[in-house]
Design an enzyme around this catalytic site. Structure first.
Site, PDB file in Angstrom:
ATOM      1  N   GLY A  33      10.887 -23.077  25.022  1.00  0.00           N
ATOM      2  CA  GLY A  33       9.969 -23.937  24.290  1.00  0.00           C
ATOM      3  C   GLY A  33      10.710 -24.776  23.282  1.00  0.00           C
ATOM      4  N   GLY A  93      10.274 -27.374  21.380  1.00  0.00           N
ATOM      5  CA  GLY A  93       9.377 -28.290  20.683  1.00  0.00           C
ATOM      6  C   GLY A  93       9.714 -28.363  19.212  1.00  0.00           C
ATOM      7  CG  ASN A  97       1.369 -19.787  15.005  1.00  0.00           C
ATOM      8  OD1 ASN A  97       1.999 -19.394  14.022  1.00  0.00           O
ATOM      9  ND2 ASN A  97       1.272 -21.063  15.320  1.00  0.00           N
ATOM     10  CE  LYS A 121       3.103 -18.787   9.551  1.00  0.00           C
ATOM     11  NZ  LYS A 121       3.736 -18.932  10.850  1.00  0.00           N
ATOM     12  CB  SER A 142       1.001 -26.189  15.143  1.00  0.00           C
ATOM     13  OG  SER A 142       0.342 -24.976  14.817  1.00  0.00           O
TER      14      SER A 142
END
Length: 320
Positions: free
Chosen positions: A18, A20, A113, A200, A270
């Site tokens: 990934g 990104g 996440n 988080k 995001s």
């Protein structure tokens, strides 16, 4: 601390699944520091293979003219550390990807996440080869192979154990942390990954969720007294969710998160970017899984439940 642990960091190889805003930034920093990094790319593969990676950063801009880029995971070399930076909406691809890229004695560092993501990875590679990480990063991919780092960048990592039992701090955590610190990334080692993930979520649930539902940046949510109050209410619900799982988030943590966000540059989350680009949202891992964890313990989180239901509706309508 990690920087007191003596070893040869250049022996470690990294795979970035990934490339990104998040994986591309951290992977580029690791390569710039001299580590062996391999990047998995999809739509950007041809461009990055030809032109490399560009990073605009508050810490200094740089370009990697040569990167080890791959269009498919099964073409990548097996690596010591596999950084999982894909959106969780792509996790159905992991059973075909991970076995090819992680060494027998390697580790998958899950920089995704939400909650429960390590459980999925453990089913594929085994719990003993999984580590979790929480990224405090403001970064966007603004063009093919072009990443703009706006603010922050710290990572908190912790060992995964079955049922999220606290696993303490291990040598391999210290080794990985030392690699990242060599690359200029501030690191924190967590003895309890489940507590770190709930912490988080104190930020992710209100800001990611409300940014989509209310079509707002972080600074807009903070400058309006009604939405700021709603942000804080959601944060305290996350604290209660953590408490139901026997994880106590310190009383001053909510105020700290509000303070950090007040200082942050205006930021489109995001999830808001995914929504604007009509990509599937990470609703289940970021909202559904924490709700299920808490509800199994008898906790009621009404504001988060409503936000979850609203996001499910918007996500379904947006992707049709």
């Amino acid at each position: 601390m990690a920087n007191q642990f003596i070893y040869n960091s250049f022996q470690h190889s990294y795979a970035i699944l990934g490339t990104g805003a998040l994986g591309g930034y951290y992977g580029a920093c690791l390569q710039k520091a001299g580590l062996n990094v391999n990047f998995l790319l999809h739509s950007d593969y041809e461009y990055v293979k030809k032109h490399g990676l560009v990073v605009e950063s508050k810490n200094g801009d740089f370009t990697l003219t040569q990167v080890q880029a791959y269009p498919e995971a099964n073409k990548m070399p097996a690596c010591d550390v596999v950084i999982l930076a894909l959106k969780t909406t792509q996790n159905h691809l992991l059973p075909q990807m991970l076995p090819h890229v992680v060494k027998d004695n390697g580790v998958v560092l899950v920089l995704q996440n939400g909650l429960g993501v390590e459980d999925e990875v453990a089913k594929i590679v085994g719990a003993e080869r999984v580590m979790g990480g929480l990224c405090f990063l403001c970064s966007n991919k603004v063009a093919p192979g072009h990443i703009r780092h706006l603010d922050y960048g710290e990572i908190k990592i912790g060992e995964y154990a079955a049922n999220y039992q606290a696993a303490g701090i291990t040598n391999r955590m210290q080794q990985i942390a030392a690699d990242f610190e060599l690359a200029g990334i501030k690191m924190e080692l967590a003895e309890d990954l489940l507590l770190a993930r709930w912490q988080k979520l104190v930020w992710n649930i209100p800001y990611n969720g409300l940014s989509v539902v209310l079509d707002a940046r972080t600074d807009e949510l903070m400058s309006n007294p009604d939405t700021r109050s709603l942000v804080e209410e959601l944060m305290w619900e996350v604290v209660n969710g953590a408490k139901s799982c026997d994880r106590i988030i310190p009383q001053n943590f909510v105020e700290t998160m509000l303070h950090y966000t007040n200082k942050m540059k205006p930021y489109r989350t995001s999830m808001k970017i995914d929504y604007d680009e009509k990509r599937p949202l990470e609703v289940e891992t970021m909202f559904g899984n924490p709700l299920r964890f808490a509800q199994e313990k008898g906790a009621n989180l009404p504001n988060i439940t409503m936000l979850y239901q609203q996001l499910k509706f918007l996500d379904s309508r947006n992707c049709n």
